[in-house]
Write a protein that holds these residues in place. Structure first.
Motif, mmCIF file in Angstrom:
data_model
loop_
_atom_site.group_PDB
_atom_site.id
_atom_site.type_symbol
_atom_site.label_atom_id
_atom_site.label_comp_id
_atom_site.label_asym_id
_atom_site.label_seq_id
_atom_site.Cartn_x
_atom_site.Cartn_y
_atom_site.Cartn_z
ATOM 1 N N MET A 1 0.842 -1.189 0.000
ATOM 2 C CA MET A 1 0.000 0.000 0.000
ATOM 3 C C MET A 1 0.885 1.250 0.000
ATOM 4 N N ASN A 2 0.615 2.170 -0.913
ATOM 5 C CA ASN A 2 1.403 3.399 -1.013
ATOM 6 C C ASN A 2 0.830 4.432 -0.062
ATOM 7 N N LYS A 3 1.466 4.612 1.061
ATOM 8 C CA LYS A 3 0.964 5.497 2.107
ATOM 9 C C LYS A 3 2.137 6.232 2.735
ATOM 10 N N ASP A 4 1.975 7.541 2.921
ATOM 11 C CA ASP A 4 3.044 8.322 3.542
ATOM 12 C C ASP A 4 3.201 7.943 5.010
ATOM 13 N N ILE A 5 4.426 7.677 5.416
ATOM 14 C CA ILE A 5 4.728 7.423 6.824
ATOM 15 C C ILE A 5 6.019 8.144 7.174
ATOM 16 N N THR A 6 6.084 8.679 8.375
ATOM 17 C CA THR A 6 7.195 9.517 8.805
ATOM 18 C C THR A 6 7.931 8.876 9.970
ATOM 19 N N LEU A 7 9.236 9.109 10.011
ATOM 20 C CA LEU A 7 10.057 8.676 11.131
ATOM 21 C C LEU A 7 10.470 9.899 11.939
ATOM 22 N N VAL A 8 10.087 9.938 13.212
ATOM 23 C CA VAL A 8 10.482 11.003 14.126
ATOM 24 C C VAL A 8 11.683 10.516 14.929
ATOM 25 N N VAL A 9 12.777 11.265 14.853
ATOM 26 C CA VAL A 9 14.027 10.878 15.516
ATOM 27 C C VAL A 9 14.298 11.833 16.673
ATOM 28 N N MET A 10 14.259 11.313 17.884
ATOM 29 C CA MET A 10 14.504 12.149 19.071
ATOM 30 C C MET A 10 16.006 12.274 19.309
ATOM 31 N N ALA A 11 16.527 13.471 19.068
ATOM 32 C CA ALA A 11 17.977 13.680 19.154
ATOM 33 C C ALA A 11 18.338 14.882 20.012
ATOM 34 N N ALA A 12 17.426 15.302 20.870
ATOM 35 C CA ALA A 12 17.680 16.504 21.669
ATOM 36 C C ALA A 12 18.255 16.195 23.040
ATOM 37 N N GLY A 13 18.391 14.905 23.381
ATOM 38 C CA GLY A 13 18.874 14.531 24.706
ATOM 39 C C GLY A 13 20.287 15.019 24.966
ATOM 40 N N MET A 14 20.597 15.187 26.206
ATOM 41 C CA MET A 14 21.902 15.750 26.573
ATOM 42 C C MET A 14 23.016 14.714 26.607
ATOM 43 N N GLY A 15 22.685 13.422 26.628
ATOM 44 C CA GLY A 15 23.712 12.391 26.640
ATOM 45 C C GLY A 15 24.620 12.495 27.845
ATOM 46 N N SER A 16 24.024 12.695 29.017
ATOM 47 C CA SER A 16 24.817 12.995 30.212
ATOM 48 C C SER A 16 25.749 11.857 30.613
ATOM 49 N N ARG A 17 25.274 10.602 30.503
ATOM 50 C CA ARG A 17 26.125 9.499 30.944
ATOM 51 C C ARG A 17 27.302 9.278 29.996
ATOM 52 N N PHE A 18 27.063 9.563 28.704
ATOM 53 C CA PHE A 18 28.133 9.337 27.720
ATOM 54 C C PHE A 18 29.130 10.481 27.717
ATOM 55 N N GLY A 19 28.625 11.677 27.958
ATOM 56 C CA GLY A 19 29.521 12.825 28.020
ATOM 57 C C GLY A 19 29.716 13.469 26.674
ATOM 58 N N GLY A 20 28.720 14.211 26.196
ATOM 59 C CA GLY A 20 28.851 14.876 24.903
ATOM 60 C C GLY A 20 27.742 14.495 23.955
ATOM 61 N N LEU A 21 27.859 14.921 22.720
ATOM 62 C CA LEU A 21 26.825 14.670 21.723
ATOM 63 C C LEU A 21 26.981 13.265 21.147
ATOM 64 N N LYS A 22 26.498 12.275 21.868
ATOM 65 C CA LYS A 22 26.651 10.905 21.399
ATOM 66 C C LYS A 22 25.839 10.667 20.134
ATOM 67 N N GLN A 23 24.875 11.573 19.856
ATOM 68 C CA GLN A 23 24.084 11.414 18.645
ATOM 69 C C GLN A 23 24.922 11.512 17.376
ATOM 70 N N ASN A 48 9.047 7.687 4.144
ATOM 71 C CA ASN A 48 9.412 8.663 3.119
ATOM 72 C C ASN A 48 9.584 10.088 3.637
ATOM 73 N N LYS A 49 9.646 10.233 4.969
ATOM 74 C CA LYS A 49 9.990 11.531 5.560
ATOM 75 C C LYS A 49 10.621 11.288 6.924
ATOM 76 N N VAL A 50 11.613 12.124 7.246
ATOM 77 C CA VAL A 50 12.269 12.042 8.556
ATOM 78 C C VAL A 50 12.175 13.414 9.216
ATOM 79 N N VAL A 51 11.797 13.410 10.490
ATOM 80 C CA VAL A 51 11.756 14.639 11.275
ATOM 81 C C VAL A 51 12.701 14.474 12.457
ATOM 82 N N PHE A 52 13.711 15.327 12.530
ATOM 83 C CA PHE A 52 14.660 15.295 13.634
ATOM 84 C C PHE A 52 14.219 16.277 14.712
ATOM 85 N N VAL A 53 14.160 15.808 15.938
ATOM 86 C CA VAL A 53 13.896 16.677 17.086
ATOM 87 C C VAL A 53 15.244 16.992 17.729
ATOM 88 N N ILE A 54 15.664 18.242 17.635
ATOM 89 C CA ILE A 54 16.979 18.630 18.157
ATOM 90 C C ILE A 54 16.838 19.895 19.004
#
Length: 293
Positions: A1-23, A48-54
């Protein structure tokens, strides 16, 4: 089925345990990062679409390292999760540092996501079968939600404890998610390690891979107001996606199908995890699973 679907990528986290922008930590032989593998898998599955949350503070670096590559593969948009993005009538406390949580991150996408969508963490590797199952569900459903879960034993690290949402499932549908914040070797502790309770290795856990319809934004907005009324002045309070899902299940407003990926999940929770993740993903590249990445 041809249907638009989007991927939301949560990338705004601080990465405190890793220490820096682990993204944006390089993982692959040619400088690929975990997001590159995720987007490759998602596009292959039919997104067919990606939305980055930063955050605005990482926008320049993020677009330079991530955006310039991803924009060549798929339609790409950016939204910003900032602590002062609140409903009318609320003001962010001056001492608030921690982001408002995963549900707030997704709510920030309301103006740019109008189609069925999946939500992932930027710093997690879910695997090709997870995206295929998710895409097939989103294309075939127009009402209910879903979650792709993983077996607990496939989500652990040798380098420290992890937090996992332990799922209760009945007839293939999610009943509840219980957050266990200290899991080591398929055992969890609620008293900082004084006592431990065993979990079955094949227990299904949530890794924040959710599938939603656009009506999720209405539920999230209403819930966020209630959350802020109660906890706006609690410095480390967070508004989590599972809290919305749990409420909708309890009220009977939504059914949440549980899909299970039998692959191993990879993530850089601790700095020491990077070597194992690099080895595993580079082997997949060598095996031809990411041709053209």
């Amino acid at each position: 089925m041809n249907k638009d679907i989007t991927l939301v990528v949560m990338a705004a986290g601080m990465g405190s345990r890793f220490g820096g922008l682990k993204q944006i930590e390089p993982i692959g032989k040619n400088g690929e990062i975990l997001i590159d593998f995720s987007i490759y898998d998602a596009v292959k599955a039919g997104f067919n679409k990606v939305v980055f949350v930063i955050k605005h503070s990482i926008e320049k670096d993020f677009k330079a390292v991530v955006g310039k590559r991803i924009e060549k593969m798929v339609k790409t948009e950016y939204v910003f999760q900032e602590n002062d993005v609140l409903p009318d009538g609320f003001v962010c406390p001056a001492d608030r540092v921690k982001p408002w949580g995963t549900a707030h991150a997704v709510l920030c996408c309301r103006d740019v996501v109008k189609e069925p969508f999946a939500v992932i963490n930027a710093d997690d590797y879910y695997g090709q079968s997870a995206y295929k199952q998710m895409a097939d569900f989103l294309k075939s459903n127009d009402k209910d939600y879903c979650m792709v879960g993983f077996r607990l034993v496939n989500t652990l690290t040798d380098n420290g404890s992890v937090s996992r949402g332990v799922c209760e499932i009945k007839d293939g549908e999610l009943v509840s998610v219980t957050e266990r914040t200290k899991i080591v070797d398929c055992k969890y502790s609620e008293d900082n390690g004084a006592t431990w309770t065993a979990l079955k290795p094949d227990t299904v856990v949530s890794m924040n891979l959710w599938g939603f319809m656009p009506d999720l934004f209405d539920y999230a907005a209403d819930g966020f107001v209630d959350f802020l009324r109660e906890k706006i002045n609690v410095p480390k309070s967070e508004y989590f996606l599972p809290s919305i899902v749990s409420k909708l299940i309890e009220t009977g407003e939504k059914k949440v199908k549980v899909l299970v990926a039998e692959d191993k999940w990879y993530g850089v929770t601790y700095k020491e995890d990077k070597q194992d993740v690099c080895a595993a993903l580079n082997k997949m590249v060598d095996d031809g699973l990411y041709e053209g990445l």
